[in-house]
Write a protein that holds these residues in place. Structure first.
Motif, short mmCIF file in Angstrom:
data_model
loop_
_atom_site.label_atom_id
_atom_site.label_comp_id
_atom_site.label_asym_id
_atom_site.label_seq_id
_atom_site.Cartn_x
_atom_site.Cartn_y
_atom_site.Cartn_z
N LEU A 1 32.32 38.00 53.74
CA LEU A 1 32.52 38.47 55.12
C LEU A 1 31.31 38.23 56.03
O LEU A 1 31.47 37.98 57.22
CB LEU A 1 32.86 39.96 55.12
N PHE A 2 30.12 38.34 55.47
CA PHE A 2 28.88 38.20 56.25
C PHE A 2 27.94 37.22 55.56
O PHE A 2 26.90 37.62 55.02
CB PHE A 2 28.20 39.56 56.42
N PRO A 3 28.26 35.93 55.55
CA PRO A 3 27.40 34.96 54.87
C PRO A 3 26.04 34.85 55.57
O PRO A 3 25.92 35.07 56.76
CB PRO A 3 28.18 33.65 54.98
N ALA B 1 30.26 47.43 42.08
CA ALA B 1 29.07 46.96 42.80
C ALA B 1 29.10 45.44 42.96
O ALA B 1 28.85 44.91 44.04
CB ALA B 1 27.80 47.39 42.07
N ARG B 2 29.43 44.74 41.89
CA ARG B 2 29.49 43.27 41.95
C ARG B 2 30.61 42.81 42.88
O ARG B 2 30.45 41.85 43.63
CB ARG B 2 29.64 42.68 40.56
N SER B 3 31.76 43.48 42.85
CA SER B 3 32.85 43.08 43.74
C SER B 3 32.51 43.39 45.20
O SER B 3 32.84 42.61 46.10
CB SER B 3 34.16 43.75 43.33
N THR B 4 31.80 44.49 45.45
CA THR B 4 31.37 44.82 46.81
C THR B 4 30.38 43.79 47.32
O THR B 4 30.47 43.35 48.48
CB THR B 4 30.74 46.23 46.85
N GLN B 5 29.46 43.38 46.47
CA GLN B 5 28.48 42.36 46.87
C GLN B 5 29.18 41.04 47.19
O GLN B 5 28.88 40.39 48.19
CB GLN B 5 27.44 42.15 45.77
N SER B 6 30.14 40.64 46.36
CA SER B 6 30.88 39.40 46.60
C SER B 6 31.67 39.47 47.90
O SER B 6 31.68 38.51 48.69
CB SER B 6 31.84 39.11 45.44
N LYS B 7 32.35 40.59 48.12
CA LYS B 7 33.12 40.77 49.35
C LYS B 7 32.20 40.69 50.58
O LYS B 7 32.54 40.04 51.57
CB LYS B 7 33.84 42.12 49.32
N PHE B 8 31.04 41.33 50.50
CA PHE B 8 30.10 41.29 51.61
C PHE B 8 29.62 39.87 51.88
O PHE B 8 29.55 39.44 53.03
CB PHE B 8 28.89 42.20 51.33
N ASN B 9 29.30 39.12 50.81
CA ASN B 9 28.81 37.75 50.97
C ASN B 9 29.86 36.85 51.61
O ASN B 9 29.51 35.92 52.34
CB ASN B 9 28.35 37.17 49.64
#
Length: 122
Positions: free
Chosen positions: A73-75, A63-71
């Protein structure tokens, strides 16, 4: 003759639209409608309203890695980690309508799979 027909049509149109606007105003005068509106406002105040997109549902590390990846890619988009024992959710956005959330989900689905729209307050 032609002017009187145009005047008659204009007056008839004016009378019809004025009665329709009065009918709409009388709708909210009903006690049951006012109670329902007050109940909906109280619900929205307590639970919020709108929609979010769920990116992930599972363990904390992913979950934390998905959130970081999203941030990355889509700041600039709002993200939130939500814990409901024993699972973690990654939620994105604050959308007022489901249509807005669906449009945003289309953009995010290029990089993430298994996205769903979640209504707030549920």
């Amino acid at each position: 003759m032609k002017n009187s027909i145009i005047l008659f049509i204009f007056l008839a149109f004016g009378l019809l639209t004025s009665t329709e606007s009065n009918a709409q105003n009388n709708t909210n005068a009903s006690e049951s409608v006012r109670k329902l509106i007050a109940k909906k406002r109280a619900f929205n105040k307590q639970f919020g309203y709108g929609y979010r997109i769920q990116l992930y549902y599972g363990n904390e590390t992913k979950a934390r890695s998905t959130q970081s990846k999203f941030n990355v890619l889509f700041p600039g988009n709002y993200t939130k980690l939500d814990y409901n024992q024993p699972y973690w959710k990654v939620l994105v956005g604050n959308y007022k309508t489901k249509l807005e959330a669906d449009k945003a989900m289309m953009n995010f689905s290029e990089k993430f799979s298994g996205l769903i729209v979640i209504p707030l307050g549920k």
